[in-house]
Motif scaffolding. Structure first.
Motif, PDB file in Angstrom:
ATOM      1  N   PRO A 108      -1.132  -1.768  -0.773  1.00 24.34           N
ATOM      2  CA  PRO A 108      -2.576  -1.520  -0.764  1.00 24.34           C
ATOM      3  C   PRO A 108      -3.343  -2.364   0.252  1.00 24.34           C
ATOM      4  N   ASP A 109      -2.822  -3.554   0.587  1.00 26.94           N
ATOM      5  CA  ASP A 109      -3.532  -4.395   1.557  1.00 26.94           C
ATOM      6  C   ASP A 109      -3.129  -4.108   2.994  1.00 26.94           C
ATOM      7  N   TYR A 141       4.056  -7.385  -4.954  1.00 27.38           N
ATOM      8  CA  TYR A 141       3.267  -6.163  -5.146  1.00 27.38           C
ATOM      9  C   TYR A 141       3.666  -5.345  -6.381  1.00 27.38           C
ATOM     10  N   ASN A 166       5.897   1.791  -9.529  1.00 28.28           N
ATOM     11  CA  ASN A 166       4.799   0.907  -9.147  1.00 28.28           C
ATOM     12  C   ASN A 166       4.371   0.095 -10.367  1.00 28.28           C
ATOM     13  N   ASP A 169      -1.057  -3.032  -9.623  1.00 33.77           N
ATOM     14  CA  ASP A 169      -2.291  -2.453 -10.152  1.00 33.77           C
ATOM     15  C   ASP A 169      -3.064  -1.637  -9.116  1.00 33.77           C
ATOM     16  N   LYS A 170      -2.402  -1.361  -7.984  1.00 36.91           N
ATOM     17  CA  LYS A 170      -3.040  -0.501  -6.966  1.00 36.91           C
ATOM     18  C   LYS A 170      -1.998   0.467  -6.426  1.00 36.91           C
ATOM     19  N   GLN A 281       1.719   9.056  -2.736  1.00 42.87           N
ATOM     20  CA  GLN A 281       0.995   7.957  -3.382  1.00 42.87           C
ATOM     21  C   GLN A 281       1.666   7.657  -4.709  1.00 42.87           C
ATOM     22  N   LYS A 283       0.908   5.786  -7.880  1.00 41.31           N
ATOM     23  CA  LYS A 283      -0.186   5.064  -8.560  1.00 41.31           C
ATOM     24  C   LYS A 283       0.403   4.029  -9.516  1.00 41.31           C
ATOM     25  N   PRO A 284      -0.394   3.069  -9.958  1.00 43.97           N
ATOM     26  CA  PRO A 284       0.120   2.081 -10.908  1.00 43.97           C
ATOM     27  C   PRO A 284       0.752   2.774 -12.112  1.00 43.97           C
TER      28      PRO A 284
END
Ligand code: GLA
Length: 734
Positions: A108-109, A141, A166, A169-170, A281, A283-284
């Motif tokens: 995410p970063d 992560y 995942n 939390d992102k 994607q 997701k969490p």
């Protein structure tokens, strides 16, 4: 220390463990000098991975069980408990890795480097087979990666796949998630795969492997150019001898298989979904499971690999409901009547079909609303009211009364712009609003990633099957993907479309099979454009090619049998004779009898003598069907190697066999000594100490009795001459 010494030390470690009897377990985790080594053994192969001091799981060895012929010492580097970790078992983008990556993520970063290290592992049964699970994590992560190994020891195979989850939390973006990677020892290798095109599928091609990355792939959902199967042959390996590694994918969308050889000579074999033009994607809390990849080892050359694939497909892959059922003899009216079908004409064909011994009568394209040619109708899956004013059921009843089951052709994933479906839902196809919608065969592709498309197709197919006594579906797909836009989806989901499509396609067929368990399915894609293990998990057989010309078929079938077993290989006798050769009815049938035979010619126009021959050949086929469909296949003479073809099928107990022999051209008088010597046919796989009778059908024809050893070592004289001749011989252990 010279590399050989390191190899010797390691072999002795293995031998030592062997002598204590510990390695009879297919999978063990051993502690050696403080390091963990996982050792996976099949009947003939050994696969080893280790846990390096820095928490990286590294590949150590894959090859024959009786010891590494060459150990990748630079990687192994066993000094005390330390294993150097430059090469990873699950390669990922990040750090100093140089391999083709199996995992590529974007955090995410914006960080694009992963750092996956060992977390835990377990050895436990997976779906009834020995299994190993190795869990890695990237704690910064919360990404977790589990690599699965499900072992089929007797087949020298492992199924491999990866689950990513995942735990952060992102959302994490997956840019690549391959099913498996493995390292082969340094050496000289050859590469063999199947290449092709429409009407000339499954042509074997080979070349020496050189340093660099070779990629086999599909990027438009089609696999005409190459189906997902590869063999990597050790130096000196050939059809029947030597060490061969092979791999295939349970996937029918975009896939890739990479074979990367370093300059040092070791080889990485890696495969899975082709993430070209794709991102997912995660997701969490979400997980993504890759399709399975099967990786195997054969010490008996390329054909040993094929026989392992055959057994694998028959035991593990094919839908369980029909796995052990004989495949029926089909009549399909496509070649006889094309789009111009109606009840009376189909029933007339069915009467003749039933007389010659057909068990399943199939109406192909042309039966549904508005389908008079290939410009209209796809999408509207109801019977055409002008061709079938009373629907399909009266015709099906009459066909059933003739003693045959009924089957039908569909192409659910497609739509013609000239159809009620498209007029109502032009947004249901793949498209980009600013781009032209390219048609192929006048059709567009429905975006099955959409829930409404999925619901429509499930409903339309369910109605068709519920309202009619249909026992067989030929599921076709006649174009590849273009303009893969999914404008209705949120932007971050749009690049997942190719994967979601495949998930929904598989779910659709699986749901139909659950709802209608008595229905068999045939996989077709304009011929063999989508032949793979993903389809065979949910389809009972494959239509390998639209090319039914018998001499071409000998080549296509020989290639097909490299990958898939004969009970999945459908082959019809039609009236096609593309090369104007003088081909007898016997010859045409003998070619189709190498797998699951059918009839596709215009039998209404066949002479009485032709129909009589057809009946005789189908009667013979039904007698030898268990040996052909379930037997072990040896390709004794390949069409690519000369002017004749010989296939040997043996029952698993080696008591019964069938030889299918064909000539192409008769060699002219000036042919070489080598060609004349091959006039002797050496059989294989027989019980050397038992006598066998060899004879033509019928059973009262004169027999020749020879021992298994004689038939294998001395051989039998090649029995047929002349252009395009054939013989079907039966072997019976006395
Ligand atoms: C494809 C198939 C053929 C036939 C036609 C019908 O080409 O491969 O066998 O079903 O479609 O349109």
């Amino acid at each position: 220390m010279r590399p050989l010494h390191l190899a010797a030390i390691f072999v002795s470690l293995i031998a030592c463990v062997d002598s204590f009897g510990q390695t009879t377990q297919p999978i063990i985790a051993a502690q050696e000098g403080g390091a963990t080594i996982w050792r996976i053994q099949t009947a003939r192969s050994l696969y080893e991975i280790g846990l390096a001091g820095d928490g990286v799981v590294v590949p150590l060895y894959y090859g024959p069980k009786d010891g590494p012929t060459s150990v990748p010492t630079d990687r192994l580097n066993v000094v005390g408990a330390k294993i150097r970790s430059a090469i990873r078992e699950i390669p990922f983008r990040g750090g100093v890795g140089e391999q083709v990556p199996a995992i590529e993520v974007v955090y995410p970063d914006g960080v694009r480097d992963a750092d996956l290290t060992y977390d835990s592992s377990s050895i436990a049964q997976i779906e009834g087979q020995p299994g190993l699970q190795i869990n890695l994590k990237d704690p910064a992560y919360g990404l977790k990666v589990s690599a699965y190994y499900r072992i089929l020891p007797e087949l020298d195979l492992m199924q491999r796949w990866i689950v990513l989850s995942n735990g952060g939390d992102k959302p994490i973006t997956l840019e690549n998630a391959q099913s498996a990677s493995c390292q082969l020892p340094a050496g000289e290798y050859g590469l063999m795969h199947l290449a092709g095109d429409w009407a000339r599928e499954f042509m074997p091609r080979s070349a020496p492997l050189t340093p660099g990355v070779k990629t086999l792939q599909s990027r438009n959902f089609q696999s005409f150019t190459t189906p997902p199967w590869i063999t990597v042959c050790s130096d000196g390996a050939d059809e029947t001898r030597g060490n061969v590694f092979f791999a295939s994918l349970h996937y029918s969308g975009n896939w890739r298989l990479d074979i990367a050889q370093s300059f040092r000579g070791d080889v990485q074999l890696i495969g899975g979904i082709n993430f070209w033009d794709t991102a997912l994607q995660l997701k969490p809390g979400e997980t993504f499971t890759t399709p399975r990849m099967v990786i195997g080892f054969s010490p008996d050359g390329i054909q040993g690999g094929s026989r392992r694939m055959h057994q694998y497909v028959r035991q593990e892959v094919l839908p369980a409901s029909f796995r052990n059922q004989p495949r029926p003899v089909i009549y399909n009216s496509w070649f006889a009547t094309a789009f111009n079908v109606n009840e009376q004409q189909q029933v007339e064909l069915a009467k003749i079909a039933s007389q010659i011994g057909v068990e399943l009568f199939v109406v192909d394209d042309g039966w549904f609303k508005g389908r008079n040619d290939d410009h209209a109708g796809l999408g509207d899956w109801i019977a055409d009211p002008t061709k079938f004013p009373n629907g399909l059921s009266p015709m099906i009843r009459r066909i059933n009364d003739l003693g045959m089951d009924f089957g039908i052709w569909v192409e659910p994933e497609m739509v013609n712009p000239d159809s009620d479906l498209y007029r109502a839902h032009p947004d249901w196809v793949f498209n980009y609003p600013t781009r032209k919608r390219h048609e192929q065969r006048n059709q567009l592709m429905l975006n099955l990633a959409r829930q409404d498309v999925y619901d429509y197709l499930l409903d339309a197919m369910s109605k068709l099957l519920r309202q009619n006594n249909i026992k067989f579906i030929k599921w076709d797909r006649n174009r590849g993907l273009s303009e893969p836009g999914w404008p209705a989806a949120p932007r971050e989901q749009q690049r997942a479309v190719r994967i979601v499509y495949m998930q929904n396609l598989y779910k659709l067929i699986d749901t139909l099979r659950t709802r209608f368990p008595e229905v068999m399915f045939e996989d077709c894609s304009g011929g063999g454009g989508r032949a793979d293990l993903g389809m065979l998990q949910r389809m009972d057989q494959i239509w390998p090619s639209d090319n039914t010309n018998p001499t071409d078929r000998l080549f296509i079938q020989s290639g097909f049998l490299r990958m898939f077993p004969p009970n999945t290989m459908v082959s019809w006798v039609t009236d096609d004779n593309w090369h104007h050769a003088a081909l007898s009815m016997q010859y045409r049938f003998a070619v189709s009898m190498a797998g699951v035979p059918g009839v596709g010619g215009d039998i209404a126009k066949w002479s009485g003598a032709d129909r009589e021959t057809a009946k005789k050949m189908i009667t013979l086929y039904k007698k030898i069907r268990p040996i052909i469909q379930q037997g072990t296949v040896h390709q004794l003479a390949l069409p690519t190697a000369g002017d004749r073809v010989a296939l040997e099928y043996l029952s698993p107990d080696r008591k019964q066999g069938v030889l299918l022999l064909y000539t192409l051209r008769d060699p002219p008088a000036g042919s070489t000594d080598a060609e004349r010597r091959t006039r002797v046919l050496h059989l294989v796989g027989l019980d050397p100490n038992a006598p066998y009778s060899v004879r033509n059908d019928p059973a009262d024809s004169p027999e020749q009795i020879l021992s298994g050893r004689t038939l294998m070592d001395v051989g039998m004289p090649w029995p047929i001459y002349g252009d395009y001749n054939c013989a079907i011989l039966r072997l019976q252990k006395k």
